[in-house]
Design an enzyme around this catalytic site. Structure first.
Site, short mmCIF file in Angstrom:
data_model
loop_
_atom_site.label_atom_id
_atom_site.label_comp_id
_atom_site.label_asym_id
_atom_site.label_seq_id
_atom_site.Cartn_x
_atom_site.Cartn_y
_atom_site.Cartn_z
N ASN A 8 -9.89 -14.67 40.15
CA ASN A 8 -9.71 -15.96 40.82
C ASN A 8 -8.87 -15.71 42.07
O ASN A 8 -7.65 -15.53 41.97
CB ASN A 8 -8.98 -16.93 39.86
CG ASN A 8 -8.64 -18.25 40.54
OD1 ASN A 8 -9.14 -18.55 41.62
ND2 ASN A 8 -7.79 -19.04 39.90
N HIS A 90 -8.61 -25.66 36.02
CA HIS A 90 -7.51 -24.71 36.26
C HIS A 90 -6.19 -25.49 36.35
O HIS A 90 -6.15 -26.62 36.84
CB HIS A 90 -7.75 -23.93 37.56
CG HIS A 90 -6.80 -22.80 37.73
ND1 HIS A 90 -5.52 -22.96 38.21
CD2 HIS A 90 -6.92 -21.48 37.43
CE1 HIS A 90 -4.90 -21.79 38.22
NE2 HIS A 90 -5.73 -20.87 37.74
N GLU A 92 -3.80 -25.33 38.28
CA GLU A 92 -3.42 -25.78 39.64
C GLU A 92 -4.20 -27.04 40.01
O GLU A 92 -3.68 -27.92 40.70
CB GLU A 92 -3.64 -24.64 40.65
CG GLU A 92 -2.54 -23.59 40.51
CD GLU A 92 -2.96 -22.18 40.85
OE1 GLU A 92 -3.99 -21.97 41.51
OE2 GLU A 92 -2.23 -21.25 40.42
N GLY A 169 1.07 -16.94 37.63
CA GLY A 169 1.71 -16.62 38.90
C GLY A 169 3.23 -16.46 38.79
O GLY A 169 3.93 -16.45 39.79
C1 PEP Z 1 -4.95 -17.80 37.42
O1 PEP Z 1 -4.74 -18.33 38.49
O2 PEP Z 1 -5.92 -18.16 36.73
C2 PEP Z 1 -4.03 -16.77 36.98
C3 PEP Z 1 -4.13 -16.31 35.76
O3 PEP Z 1 -3.11 -16.34 37.90
P1 PEP Z 1 -2.11 -15.08 37.73
O4 PEP Z 1 -2.91 -13.94 37.18
O5 PEP Z 1 -1.60 -14.82 39.12
O6 PEP Z 1 -1.03 -15.52 36.81
#
Ligand code: PEP
Length: 249
Positions: A8, A90, A92, A169
């Site tokens: 992603n 997601h 976000e 994140g």
């Molecule tokens: C994501 O955005 O789906 C995700 C898992 O991000 P990260 O790996 O940066 O935690």
């Protein structure tokens, strides 16, 4: 193939460039898990042109077939552009843009109806996790139930990504044991609310996955792959995560 490693990119492009990134992934030895790359919408056609083994995904998809819905891209348009996957729900989208289960369910239903595999993200925030496993289970079950209802319980073509919000994140990932315990609860919610999908719905983990923690997650997490954000922007790190899943050093 019933195992997936999904990149992603969010609102980013890999520093090495799209061509370089795709070359590294396309030239890597094949394994028994599907690689999916989900760039910003705009870059989907460019990735599709370069993709041979890699499948291309979108980071969201419209909740209506067509019409006056500014800023949305329909599932049919994504299929036309050559995408095969669409991430929906997601954290976000849920947290920053206020998307709720009902909307996510509509997006998921249209993705599936149009021949895309929907990657349905569910996960708890830190306050829920800190309240203990029964509260986590209740939260995840209610996400599965609400989305299954909104999507008319059509299970075909869905992959679930368990993504604890506190691990996305943040550099703080769940341990393999914690993921296994939670995934068991998700499987039982899927069995209860989406009976027809029981045996076949793959469950991925996402949340600060890196080449360093992939070993524990693969060995102990009882998962069918990963949804990767930050580490997916570097083709070699992403490939190392893939290698960890398929058992290649
Ligand atoms: C994501 O955005 O789906 C995700 C898992 O991000 P990260 O790996 O940066 O935690």
């Amino acid at each position: 193939m019933n195992r997936y490693v999904i990149a992603n990119w969010k609102m980013n492009v890999p520093p090495e460039g799209i061509g370089g990134y795709m070359d590294v992934l396309e030239n890597a030895p094949a394994g028994d898990a599907q690689v999916v790359v989900a760039p910003p919408f705009l870059y989907i056609p460019e990735l599709v042109k370069k993709a041979r083994r890699i499948a291309v995904g979108a980071q969201n998809c419209g909740d209506r077939k067509s019409g006056a819905f500014t800023g949305e891209v329909s599932a049919a348009m994504l299929r036309d552009a050559g995408a095969w996957f669409a991430i929906v729900g997601h954290s976000e989208r849920r947290g920053v843009y206020g998307e709720g289960d009902e909307l996510v369910g509509r997006r998921m239903a249209l993705a599936v109806e149009n021949g895309l595999t929907a990657v349905l993200c569910i996960g708890e925030d830190l306050s829920v996790r800190d309240a203990g496993l029964p509260r986590v289970t209740e939260h995840l079950s209610s996400q599965v139930r609400a989305v299954a209802q909104a999507a008319d319980a059509r299970p075909g073509g869905v992959v679930i990504a368990y993504e604890p919000v506190w691990a996305i994140g943040t550099g703080r990932n769940a341990s393999g044991a914690m993921v296994a315990e939670t995934v068991a609860q998700i499987r039982s919610a899927v069995t209860q609310f989406w009976p027809a999908s029981r045996a076949t719905t793959p469950i991925l983990y996402g949340g600060s996955v890196t080449p360093d923690n992939v070993g524990d997650l693969v060995a102990n997490g009882n998962i069918d792959g990963f949804l990767v954000g930050g580490a997916s922007l570097d083709s070699r790190k992403f490939l190392a995560i893939y290698d960890g899943l398929v058992g290649r050093k």
